[in-house]
Design an enzyme around this catalytic site. Structure first.
Site, PDB file in Angstrom:
ATOM      1  N   SER A  88      -9.214-102.858   0.392  1.00 44.04           N
ATOM      2  CA  SER A  88      -9.061-103.145  -0.566  1.00 44.04           C
ATOM      3  C   SER A  88      -8.262-104.377  -0.546  1.00 44.04           C
ATOM      4  O   SER A  88      -7.853-105.239  -2.059  1.00 44.04           O
ATOM      5  CB  SER A  88      -6.737-102.536  -0.435  1.00 44.04           C
TER       6      SER A  88
ATOM      7  N   HIS B 202     -10.038 -96.356  -2.348  1.00 41.79           N
ATOM      8  CA  HIS B 202     -10.497 -96.876  -3.792  1.00 41.79           C
ATOM      9  C   HIS B 202     -11.977 -97.170  -3.602  1.00 41.79           C
ATOM     10  O   HIS B 202     -12.128 -97.815  -4.820  1.00 41.79           O
ATOM     11  CB  HIS B 202     -10.263 -99.114  -3.451  1.00 41.79           C
TER      12      HIS B 202
ATOM     13  N   LYS C 141      -4.971 -94.079  -7.237  1.00 39.50           N
ATOM     14  CA  LYS C 141      -6.100 -95.549  -7.645  1.00 39.50           C
ATOM     15  C   LYS C 141      -6.995 -94.590  -8.561  1.00 39.50           C
ATOM     16  O   LYS C 141      -6.700 -94.940  -9.658  1.00 39.50           O
ATOM     17  CB  LYS C 141      -6.841 -96.278  -6.429  1.00 39.50           C
TER      18      LYS C 141
END
Ligand code: PMP
Length: 425
Positions: free
Chosen positions: A211, A239, A270
């Site tokens: 991240s 992610h 996300k």
């Protein structure tokens, strides 16, 4: 309001804690208030942005004087920018009409709806796993899954750059925690080789996309190592899912090894643009987690409007390949533009592009000035990364236009030069 770094005696933000150990509990609270009374105050300006509407490529924010100004949004994890998609909003509204805005119970009491089950099934199908389980947040899901699977006598083997929630889950589990150098497979193998034979409970956990760096875990090497040394593999692809792989199915798809990941973890917060966590795996694993993951069992279920919105997001992802394609068009363009300007973007391979600065004072000036001139990015320093690796985090959104990105690059270049992050032209 300008960014300033705390004066010498409180050079680092967490120094206010020094000397409070063992004291009355609220001593640290009082000391922090004292710190904020200093002139200049500590460096927290880049934090806590107030949005005036949903994050989109251009987002109005509350500025320093309480007014409002637009920024090019490069600080949101909503990579696909689907939070305001008409189908997502309509589905969420319908769910709100039918089920209200909250569930009022944990999932195994009265907190489940057909929508929750449908989302679990959709996630499992999308990720080619047998089943999936939802958690109220990405953070709590990691804690729940790891502490349910591991316990004293087991070992959790972490990449050093794993998300905090993974480390917290590992700590709560009571298992021994081992850490290998970031993405360093020689080190991972050494850790595995040195494990005593009697330690049979072995879990390798890694972020899929890291991240703070935007680089990816080498799953093509982790999976075979795990097999060789009798370990299970858990990937937190918060992610990665919606972003990585030819069809956005995540980092395992990127490496062509979805079957090698025993525990596939993701968040709805996300690319899906909502909130919540989920874990996908074998039907047996998911049934086990429903009964033993305490952050599932003891925590109120996700609100139905969020579940319905996420369901629509995954339907869109499966129907419309242009969403993923357009995000990548922007990722490539912006990454290349930043690299050509001379910024150090590390090993980024995803929609997260770090700009390594390495000096907190310079970083604060850089981030602040960018924001004033209309580009919002995230300021990342300790404890998210080591101070000497402090950086900006630039997140790419699918709906940024070429003109938005060109305008941002001009601002990056000017501010980068003024702050000494890149050399003069
Ligand atoms: N895992 C990773 C890799 C993350 O980056 C985050 C988000 N900060 C989380 C878990 C926690 O997710 P959430 O914000 O949805 O709680």
């Amino acid at each position: 309001m300008t960014v300033v770094i705390a004066p010498e005696r409180t050079r680092h933000f967490e120094d206010f804690l020094a000397g409070t150990d063992g004291g009355e509990l609220f001593e640290k609270v009082r000391k922090l208030s004292e710190l904020f009374r200093l002139d200049p105050p500590p460096c927290t300006d880049g934090l806590g942005l107030l949005l005036q509407q949903a994050p989109g490529p251009i987002t109005p924010i509350v500025d320093d004087h309480g007014g409002c100004h637009d920024v090019i949004m490069m600080g949101s994890n909503s990579y696909l920018d689907l939070t305001t998609h008409p189908r997502v909003v309509a589905a969420s509204q319908r769910a709100c009409q039918r089920f209200g805005y909250g569930m009022g119970a944990v999932p195994l009491y009265a907190g489940n709806t057909p929508l929750h089950r449908e989302l679990e099934e959709t996630l499992a199908a999308f990720l080619e796993k047998e089943d999936a389980i939802l958690f109220p947040s990405g953070y709590s899901g990691n804690v729940g899954v790891i502490s349910a699977l591991c316990g004293p006598g087991d070992v959790v083997i972490n990449d050093a750059a794993n998300h905090a929630s993974i480390f917290d889950g590992a700590r709560l589990s009571g298992a021994e925690i081992k850490v290998y150098l970031h993405r360093n497979m020689v080190h991972l193998e050494r850790v595995l080789r040195r494990l005593p034979a009697e330690v049979k409970g072995r879990l390798i956990v890694t972020d899929g996309v890291f991240s703070m760096d935007g680089d990816v875990a080498p799953l093509d090497r982790i999976v075979p190592l795990a097999r060789e040394y009798g370990a299970r593999v858990m990937v937190d692809d918060a992610h990665g899912i919606g972003v990585m792989g030819p069809t956005g199915r995540g980092t395992p798809e990127h490496f062509g090894c979805p079957g090698g990941v025993d525990v596939l973890y993701g968040t709805l917060s996300k690319a899906p643009g909502g909130v919540g966590g989920y874990c996908a795996g074998s039907a047996e694993l998911i049934r086990y987690l429903r009964l033993y993951a305490r952050t599932f069992f003891f925590s109120t279920a996700l609100p139905a409007p969020v579940v319905a919105g996420a369901l629509e997001v995954f339907r869109l992802l499966m129907e419309d390949p242009t969403l993923h394609r357009d995000l990548w068009r922007n990722v490539r363009y912006l990454r290349q533009g930043l690299r050509e300007l001379g910024f150090d973007t590390g090993q980024s391979e995803s929609a997260i592009i770090p700009i390594i600065v390495g000096d907190e004072e310079r970083l604060a000036r850089f981030q602040n000035e960018l924001r004033h001139r209309g580009v919002f990015t995230n300021l990342v320093t300790y404890p998210a990364v080591r101070r000497k690796d402090c950086r900006l985090r630039v997140n790419v959104m699918r709906t940024l236009t070429r003109a938005d990105m060109d305008r941002a690059l001009v601002i990056f270049a000017a501010v980068g030069r003024e702050c000494g992050v890149i050399g003069p032209r």
